[in-house]
Design a protein around this motif. Sequence first.
Motif, PDB file in Angstrom:
ATOM      1  N   ASN A 356     -39.494 -79.753  30.595  1.00 49.92           N
ATOM      2  CA  ASN A 356     -39.546 -78.628  31.521  1.00 49.92           C
ATOM      3  C   ASN A 356     -38.447 -78.763  32.576  1.00 49.92           C
ATOM      4  O   ASN A 356     -37.966 -79.866  32.855  1.00 49.92           O
ATOM      5  CB  ASN A 356     -40.897 -78.546  32.220  1.00 49.92           C
ATOM      6  N   ALA A 357     -38.081 -77.636  33.145  1.00 51.11           N
ATOM      7  CA  ALA A 357     -37.074 -77.633  34.209  1.00 51.11           C
ATOM      8  C   ALA A 357     -37.367 -76.483  35.163  1.00 51.11           C
ATOM      9  O   ALA A 357     -38.051 -75.518  34.802  1.00 51.11           O
ATOM     10  CB  ALA A 357     -35.673 -77.508  33.623  1.00 51.11           C
ATOM     11  N   MET A 358     -36.873 -76.574  36.396  1.00 52.75           N
ATOM     12  CA  MET A 358     -37.013 -75.522  37.398  1.00 52.75           C
ATOM     13  C   MET A 358     -35.639 -74.933  37.687  1.00 52.75           C
ATOM     14  O   MET A 358     -34.669 -75.663  37.877  1.00 52.75           O
ATOM     15  CB  MET A 358     -37.612 -76.072  38.689  1.00 52.75           C
ATOM     16  N   GLU A 359     -35.574 -73.588  37.697  1.00 50.50           N
ATOM     17  CA  GLU A 359     -34.320 -72.900  37.972  1.00 50.50           C
ATOM     18  C   GLU A 359     -34.613 -71.605  38.722  1.00 50.50           C
ATOM     19  O   GLU A 359     -35.318 -70.746  38.234  1.00 50.50           O
ATOM     20  CB  GLU A 359     -33.589 -72.590  36.667  1.00 50.50           C
ATOM     21  N   ASN A 360     -34.087 -71.506  39.931  1.00 52.47           N
ATOM     22  CA  ASN A 360     -34.311 -70.321  40.790  1.00 52.47           C
ATOM     23  C   ASN A 360     -35.797 -70.031  40.978  1.00 52.47           C
ATOM     24  O   ASN A 360     -36.230 -68.881  41.000  1.00 52.47           O
ATOM     25  CB  ASN A 360     -33.615 -69.093  40.200  1.00 52.47           C
ATOM     26  N   GLY A 361     -36.581 -71.103  41.086  1.00 50.45           N
ATOM     27  CA  GLY A 361     -38.015 -70.952  41.314  1.00 50.45           C
ATOM     28  C   GLY A 361     -38.827 -70.638  40.078  1.00 50.45           C
ATOM     29  O   GLY A 361     -40.040 -70.411  40.180  1.00 50.45           O
ATOM     30  N   LEU A 362     -38.186 -70.612  38.914  1.00 50.02           N
ATOM     31  CA  LEU A 362     -38.884 -70.314  37.663  1.00 50.02           C
ATOM     32  C   LEU A 362     -39.042 -71.590  36.848  1.00 50.02           C
ATOM     33  O   LEU A 362     -38.116 -72.400  36.743  1.00 50.02           O
ATOM     34  CB  LEU A 362     -38.116 -69.276  36.841  1.00 50.02           C
ATOM     35  N   LYS A 363     -40.224 -71.763  36.247  1.00 51.62           N
ATOM     36  CA  LYS A 363     -40.478 -72.919  35.391  1.00 51.62           C
ATOM     37  C   LYS A 363     -39.992 -72.608  33.975  1.00 51.62           C
ATOM     38  O   LYS A 363     -40.467 -71.672  33.342  1.00 51.62           O
ATOM     39  CB  LYS A 363     -41.968 -73.249  35.381  1.00 51.62           C
ATOM     40  N   LEU A 364     -39.027 -73.399  33.494  1.00 52.05           N
ATOM     41  CA  LEU A 364     -38.408 -73.159  32.197  1.00 52.05           C
ATOM     42  C   LEU A 364     -38.741 -74.284  31.222  1.00 52.05           C
ATOM     43  O   LEU A 364     -38.899 -75.441  31.611  1.00 52.05           O
ATOM     44  CB  LEU A 364     -36.891 -73.049  32.344  1.00 52.05           C
ATOM     45  N   ARG A 365     -38.818 -73.935  29.935  1.00 53.80           N
ATOM     46  CA  ARG A 365     -38.975 -74.896  28.853  1.00 53.80           C
ATOM     47  C   ARG A 365     -37.612 -75.081  28.185  1.00 53.80           C
ATOM     48  O   ARG A 365     -36.953 -74.094  27.839  1.00 53.80           O
ATOM     49  CB  ARG A 365     -40.006 -74.402  27.842  1.00 53.80           C
ATOM     50  N   VAL A 366     -37.192 -76.319  28.042  1.00 49.38           N
ATOM     51  CA  VAL A 366     -35.860 -76.626  27.522  1.00 49.38           C
ATOM     52  C   VAL A 366     -35.971 -77.071  26.062  1.00 49.38           C
ATOM     53  O   VAL A 366     -36.773 -77.943  25.723  1.00 49.38           O
ATOM     54  CB  VAL A 366     -35.183 -77.728  28.359  1.00 49.38           C
TER      55      VAL A 366
END
Length: 477
Positions: A356-366
């Motif tokens: 998982n990662a955080m980008e611009n306040g959004l939780k993303l799956r890599v």
Amino acid sequence: MSHHIKGQPRNQATLFPEALDDFVTDENPVRVIDAFVDSLDLASLGFEKVKTKATGRPCYHPSMMLKLYIYGYLNRIQSSRRLEKETHRNVELMWLLERLTPDFKTIADFRKDNSTGIKNTCRQFIQLCREMNMFTNVVVAIDGSKFKAVNNKQRTYTPKKTKDLIARFDASINHYLAILADKDKQEYSDEDVTVMHEKVAWMKNRLAELSDIETRVNEHPDKKISLTDPDSRLLKTSNMVRQVCYNVQSAVDSRHHLIISHEVTQSTDIGKLHLVASQVQEALGTTDITFIADKGYYSRADIKNVLDTGSEMLVPKTDTSGAAKAGIFNKNQFKYDKIKDEYICPAGNILPYRRNAMENGLKLRVYVNHIACRDCDIRTKCTRSRNEPRKMRRWEHENEIDAMHQRFKKAKDISLIRKQTVEHPFGTIKMWMGATHYLTKRLKNVSTETNLHILAYNLKRMMSIKGTIGLMKAIRQ
């Protein structure tokens, strides 16, 4: 013998009607204005001077001033000076205002001091339309349009513009100083030398002003300042021309083309979707609404917020990755397997979920496959990095956005419906405004002007739908 229609002699005595009311027919729109304003509780709406003190000079009742402004904006008379003239010669206004003739300063001050009351009046008319069952099976189109501010483009500054101007003035000052230092070797009259000294003094003063402006520009959050109207912004219009303006957001009912909600903003459309949608939901008292917007509103977080309220959202999906410009595979060329939760790249390799990662306040799956990417024959078409593999990032709520996109593609003529619904009111109001659009400065005053224009537009729409007599009956019920 002349066959033209002849008028009456100007010196002939005329028997006018005994009452002013005889000049105004029963179907005259001015009677709708009178009925609507008389039905309002102006004190609860926030108007000032509804209740006055027993001492001091009497003032005009707010209802009279509000009637004057609604009439003016309904008939494309927005200027306070022009409204003052009309009160002396316009029979309809004589009837509406009971022959009162306020001066232009009083008229202008009413608009300036009663922004809250005017805004609430605009909302109250939407509530009246709602009580008349005008909003059933609601489909609402949302869009923004740029309206010119009272600020010339030359009076708006950015870091680049101020830097270029300072460099140009520095060069001009050095040029004149060089001439003055070498004036003995050249043939210049005393008058020419005096003029050059005056030019250098003026440019030095202007350079000091530009230095102060440069400091203010760099300290401003938007890195832009406008000197005439500080609240206006330099924005791109539909034809990509930069213009000093305000961005007016509006939500329009697709059935009757009534403007349900609006908001004057100082930036682009992105991020405004949930703001406008929540205002519409509050105005209609329901979340059973289908919203339509163009690609300028595409924001996953914004769309998710609207969907969470229970409303439907239809926005075309856009790609802002810039991969195509970089000459590499775009994200849409990677196929996502929903069941296995993995991506398949254009080379046919599987990119499994890793972290998982955080980008611009959004939780993303890599998703990434280091080995397959390292040995891939078409790696140069997939990434420009020599050391890092191509990674796919997927928002944790992307499935809801994908489902919305599928519904958008299945909806027939949805883009055409949006254009026919929301762009027509903008064109009508801009035509009423004239070439200069706004007459006032600052966000508060501009918002008040917008409220009056939209109230007049909605009032005219309802008179077209219900008729003047029918609308008056509904108002008085």
